[in-house]
Scaffold this motif. Structure first.
Motif, PDB file in Angstrom:
ATOM      1  N   LYS A  80       0.879  -1.256  -0.170  1.00  0.00           N
ATOM      2  CA  LYS A  80       0.085  -0.150   0.109  1.00  0.00           C
ATOM      3  C   LYS A  80       0.960   1.157   0.049  1.00  0.00           C
ATOM      4  N   ASP A  81       2.077   1.152   0.857  1.00  0.00           N
ATOM      5  CA  ASP A  81       2.943   2.244   0.541  1.00  0.00           C
ATOM      6  C   ASP A  81       3.470   2.452  -0.828  1.00  0.00           C
ATOM      7  N   GLU A 140      -6.876  -0.740  -8.051  1.00  0.00           N
ATOM      8  CA  GLU A 140      -6.575   0.465  -7.001  1.00  0.00           C
ATOM      9  C   GLU A 140      -5.890   1.481  -7.866  1.00  0.00           C
ATOM     10  N   MET A 141      -4.900   1.315  -8.831  1.00  0.00           N
ATOM     11  CA  MET A 141      -4.144   2.503  -9.148  1.00  0.00           C
ATOM     12  C   MET A 141      -4.163   2.811 -10.581  1.00  0.00           C
ATOM     13  N   TRP A 157       1.918   1.729  -3.532  1.00  0.00           N
ATOM     14  CA  TRP A 157       0.976   2.268  -4.231  1.00  0.00           C
ATOM     15  C   TRP A 157       0.802   3.673  -4.341  1.00  0.00           C
ATOM     16  N   GLN A 158       0.964   4.189  -2.947  1.00  0.00           N
ATOM     17  CA  GLN A 158       0.745   5.841  -2.896  1.00  0.00           C
ATOM     18  C   GLN A 158       1.750   6.402  -3.403  1.00  0.00           C
ATOM     19  N   ARG A 202       1.392   6.651  -7.117  1.00  0.00           N
ATOM     20  CA  ARG A 202       0.431   7.714  -7.282  1.00  0.00           C
ATOM     21  C   ARG A 202       1.152   9.260  -7.304  1.00  0.00           C
ATOM     22  N   SER A 203       2.133   9.321  -6.379  1.00  0.00           N
ATOM     23  CA  SER A 203       2.727  10.560  -6.275  1.00  0.00           C
ATOM     24  C   SER A 203       3.463  10.737  -7.565  1.00  0.00           C
TER      25      SER A 203
END
Length: 308
Positions: free
Chosen positions: A171-172, A199-200, A174-175, A178-179
């Motif tokens: 999950k980290d 999710e992405m 994934w973030q 996105r960034s």
């Protein structure tokens, strides 16, 4: 949105006669997260390796931000960061030095502040001076991502980036992806974790037997190919579905207390409002209802089955 990668008529046939890719045509848009899905052996890694200059194509053309990967290969490759499936790291190098070395390979001037930012973004700051051999598998995966980002590429290929990574770290990451997208980096992701793409991804491509099955906006794909279910909890149990409701795809639970209506998003079939009206006419009342959509995984499995 303009394309940053254009793949036209790409083929790959090995000396043995095996065709890994067959007439691949694909455009990757600038600044998107593109998920390339497919079963093992479908051709995902071969396609990525061709774009990155690791594998030679048999035919076709590939351009990266307008640069042909053969005639202008230095410019094309300088724009790309690649995180392969395999963990290939310098065991006795420190994390910080590994990032700095990768940056130097592309002729970039030293930038300690940027390297520090990558270390912090990847939660490797506390391990910056640790030798890579001492790190866990998940941390080594982060190191590989950091190495791919060290020369500030416009395009990042992530080939199964979270394989063997725990849920929290996934999950980290994934973030982080996105960034990167928000900062203007184009991300191409291959994954076996379908929820990762769901999710992405902005768009989804499906490849099977070396051919592109479809390319679609994720939301549009789920709208067009997904199936919906509506479950109705009845006030009173019934023994059979009335004949007046035969036009609907209804399943009655064994105890007769729940009706499930399954329908395609684009199918020419009576809608929910029509069903609810006909239930009232048939004297069937319900106390509660719940709806759910197919997941991207279900859509993917169905597409692959159709192309077997």
């Amino acid at each position: 949105m303009p394309s940053i990668i254009s793949i036209s008529g790409v083929n790959k046939t090995y000396a043995s006669g095996f065709t890994a890719l067959n007439n691949i045509n694909l455009d990757i848009r600038r600044g998107e997260i593109f998920a390339l899905l497919g079963p093992n052996g479908a051709g995902k890694t071969t396609l990525i390796s061709i774009v990155c200059g690791i594998v030679n194509r048999t035919g076709g053309t590939v351009t990266v931000d307008g640069h042909d990967i053969s005639s202008d290969y230095r410019a094309a490759r300088s724009l790309i960061g690649l995180v392969p499936q395999e963990l290939t790291v310098e065991a006795f190098e420190t994390v910080r030095n590994a990032f700095a070395f990768s940056r130097g390979l592309f002729g970039k001037p030293a930038n300690p502040a940027f390297i520090d930012k990558i270390l912090k973004d990847l939660s490797l700051w506390d391990k910056r001076d640790a030798k890579i051999i001492t790190l866990s598998g998940g941390m080594k995966r982060r190191v590989m991502i950091g190495k791919a980002l060290a020369h500030e590429p416009k395009i990042l290929f992530l080939d199964e980036p979270t394989a063997g990574v725990d849920v929290e770290l996934r999950k980290d990451m994934w973030q982080m992806v996105r960034s990167l997208r928000d900062s203007g980096v184009t991300v191409i992701l291959t994954t076996h974790y379908i929820e990762e793409a769901e999710e992405m991804a902005d768009r989804v491509g499906v490849i099977n037997h070396g051919e592109i099955v479809l390319v679609e906006e994720k939301t549009e794909l789920m709208r067009k190919l997904g199936r919906k279910q509506m479950k109705l909890e009845l006030r009173e149990p019934i023994s059979t579905v009335p004949a007046a409701l035969n036009g609907y795809e209804l399943d009655l639970s064994p105890e007769g207390t729940t009706l499930t209506y399954t329908y395609d998003n684009q199918a020419e079939r009576p809608g929910v409002a029509s069903l609810l009206g006909d239930l009232g006419k048939a004297g069937i009342q319900f106390r509660d209802l719940d709806t759910e959509n197919s997941s991207l995984e279900e859509i993917f499995v169905n597409l692959v089955r159709k192309t077997q």
